[in-house]
Enzyme design. Structure first.
Site, PDB file in Angstrom:
ATOM      1  N   SER A 195      17.911 -25.268  -5.997  1.00  0.00           N
ATOM      2  CA  SER A 195      18.406 -26.250  -5.054  1.00  0.00           C
ATOM      3  C   SER A 195      18.159 -27.640  -5.621  1.00  0.00           C
ATOM      4  CB  SER A 195      17.674 -26.106  -3.717  1.00  0.00           C
ATOM      5  OG  SER A 195      17.997 -27.167  -2.843  1.00  0.00           O
ATOM      6  N   TYR A 204       9.880 -26.234   1.340  1.00  0.00           N
ATOM      7  CA  TYR A 204      11.095 -25.701   0.718  1.00  0.00           C
ATOM      8  C   TYR A 204      11.356 -26.414  -0.610  1.00  0.00           C
ATOM      9  CZ  TYR A 204      15.988 -24.595  -0.093  1.00  0.00           C
ATOM     10  OH  TYR A 204      17.168 -24.183  -0.660  1.00  0.00           O
TER      11      TYR A 204
END
Length: 189
Positions: free
Chosen positions: A113, A126
């Site tokens: 990501s 995250y």
């Protein structure tokens, strides 16, 4: 076409996805497993090898998210994200790389990501885990710059057989889907 093995924690979701693949004429096997446990990952590879003989491509797609900054993130939540988002990738790579090296080739696609490079507000844990996923690669002068949408580098030292790790952060297309593909999927956040 590709033969596909999928794994995750939800039998119902796996069976639905397996049915969808099979309706398209794709050979698909589903295996329920907790990829945070190395023993479970070893069992997955035994079943995949039995079903398909070998694996050409591994897609590490397990991942969960959590809203919160460092002050609001509990130790338990942080550890859970690390286990699913990072340890699962590690266990799968560790289990599969020897088989790929023995066959002389293979590709591993880790779903990363942009959060792993720049961090996202209220996604502290995250972002940290995706940063670790982006780092699960070996440095190589042949690799593209890590800020590009996707890049790959050898998973082993230079000169070893052609096993490569790709980290995808934006759209990724597999040019030749006529190989064995294993999709590793995670749980819902």
């Amino acid at each position: 076409g590709a033969h596909i093995g999928i794994t995750g924690r939800s039998t119902q979701e796996l069976k639905a996805l397996q049915k969808e693949f099979r309706s398209m004429g794709v050979r698909c096997e589903s295996i329920v497993a907790d990829l945070t446990q190395s023993e479970a990952v070893e069992q997955v590879w035994a079943q995949v090898t039995q079903a398909f003989g070998h694996v050409d491509i591994l897609v590490n797609n397990a991942g969960i998210g959590l809203v919160g900054d460092v002050e609001k993130t509990s130790d338990e939540d942080f550890d859970r994200l690390m286990k699913v988002n990072v340890s699962g990738v590690f266990h799968c790579c560790k289990a599969l790389v020897p088989h790929m090296l023995a066959s002389g080739a293979g590709n591993i696609i880790n779903i990363g990501s942009v959060a792993g490079l720049v961090g996202i507000e209220q996604r502290f844990a995250y972002s940290a885990t995706k940063g670790a996923v982006v780092a699960i690669r070996s440095p190589s002068s042949d690799s593209k710059h890590p800020s590009s949408p996707s890049y790959f580098v050898p998973v082993t030292k230079k000169g070893d057989p052609g096993v490569h790790v790709f980290t995808a952060r934006e759209g990724l297309t597999i040019a030749d889907p006529s190989t064995h593909l294993v999709v590793m999927d995670g749980e819902e956040a």
